[in-house]
Design an enzyme around this catalytic site. Structure first.
Site, PDB file in Angstrom:
ATOM      1  N   GLU A   1     -21.503  82.200  42.842  1.00 20.53           N
ATOM      2  CA  GLU A   1     -20.732  82.690  43.977  1.00 20.53           C
ATOM      3  C   GLU A   1     -21.336  83.992  44.478  1.00 20.53           C
ATOM      4  O   GLU A   1     -21.935  84.751  43.710  1.00 20.53           O
ATOM      5  CB  GLU A   1     -19.257  82.884  43.629  1.00 20.53           C
ATOM      6  CG  GLU A   1     -18.981  83.993  42.636  1.00 20.53           C
ATOM      7  CD  GLU A   1     -17.501  84.187  42.336  1.00 20.53           C
ATOM      8  OE1 GLU A   1     -16.684  83.307  42.632  1.00 20.53           O
ATOM      9  OE2 GLU A   1     -17.176  85.253  41.786  1.00 20.53           O
TER      10      GLU A   1
ATOM     11  N   LYS B   1     -11.405  91.309  49.037  1.00 19.79           N
ATOM     12  CA  LYS B   1     -12.700  90.852  48.521  1.00 19.79           C
ATOM     13  C   LYS B   1     -12.763  89.341  48.670  1.00 19.79           C
ATOM     14  O   LYS B   1     -11.820  88.640  48.297  1.00 19.79           O
ATOM     15  CB  LYS B   1     -12.850  91.240  47.058  1.00 19.79           C
ATOM     16  CG  LYS B   1     -14.134  90.755  46.415  1.00 19.79           C
ATOM     17  CD  LYS B   1     -14.144  91.228  44.971  1.00 19.79           C
ATOM     18  CE  LYS B   1     -15.243  90.650  44.152  1.00 19.79           C
ATOM     19  NZ  LYS B   1     -15.132  91.086  42.757  1.00 19.79           N
TER      20      LYS B   1
END
Length: 162
Positions: free
Chosen positions: A72, A84
């Site tokens: 990721e 985030k």
């Protein structure tokens, strides 16, 4: 293209700034490996320093439903609004026909000593793989939120003792 979204909210009994210190960078990745061995075998830093562009490789504990792991990338870190976002860039859900798999953490200030952690999964899956949408579960993020809450509460209690 089929799209979906799952959300979970949990109240944290710490200021938003303390919760953001954990979620805004690499801290939460380190914590889940320590506190959730039943889910995470390892989290490796592939590139970056915890800012936008950082890439982590997550390896899940063998035997769990869903992908064995994936990489990721941190695509958004908004320190002012405490948001985030990460997106899968290799493996995992992309191999199962997903065009997008995004995880977002929002740390929302509730009061002086209270905040809300909102975890969201957004995904898009190609039509021919639409059945794989059933593999998406918010449960891992629920577990991460609970582990984070316990960790933050322990730290708060330790500070109060000093």
């Amino acid at each position: 293209m089929a799209a979906g979204q799952l959300e979970h909210e949990l109240e944290l009994h710490v200021p938003a700034s303390e919760a953001w210190d954990l979620f805004g960078g690499l801290g939460i990745g380190n914590l889940v490996v320590e506190e959730m061995p039943q889910s995470f075998q390892k989290v490796e830093l592939i590139e970056g320093d915890g800012g936008v562009g950082t890439i982590l490789k997550l390896t899940f504990t063998p035997g769990l439903p869903g992908p064995a792991g994936y990489s990721e990338k941190f695509t958004k870190i908004d320190h002012e609004n405490r948001i985030k976002e990460t997106e899968v860039v290799e493996g995992g859900y992309l191999e199962l026909g997903f065009a997008l798999f995004r995880v977002r953490f929002d740390v929302i200030e509730k009061g002086e000593d209270s905040s809300i952690l909102k975890a969201t999964i957004e995904y898009e899956v190609k039509e021919e793989y639409a059945a794989n949408a059933s593999l998406v579960s918010i449960q891992t993020l629920v577990n991460i939120a609970e582990v984070a809450k316990n960790y933050l509460n322990r730290n708060k209690a330790a500070k109060e003792v000093k």
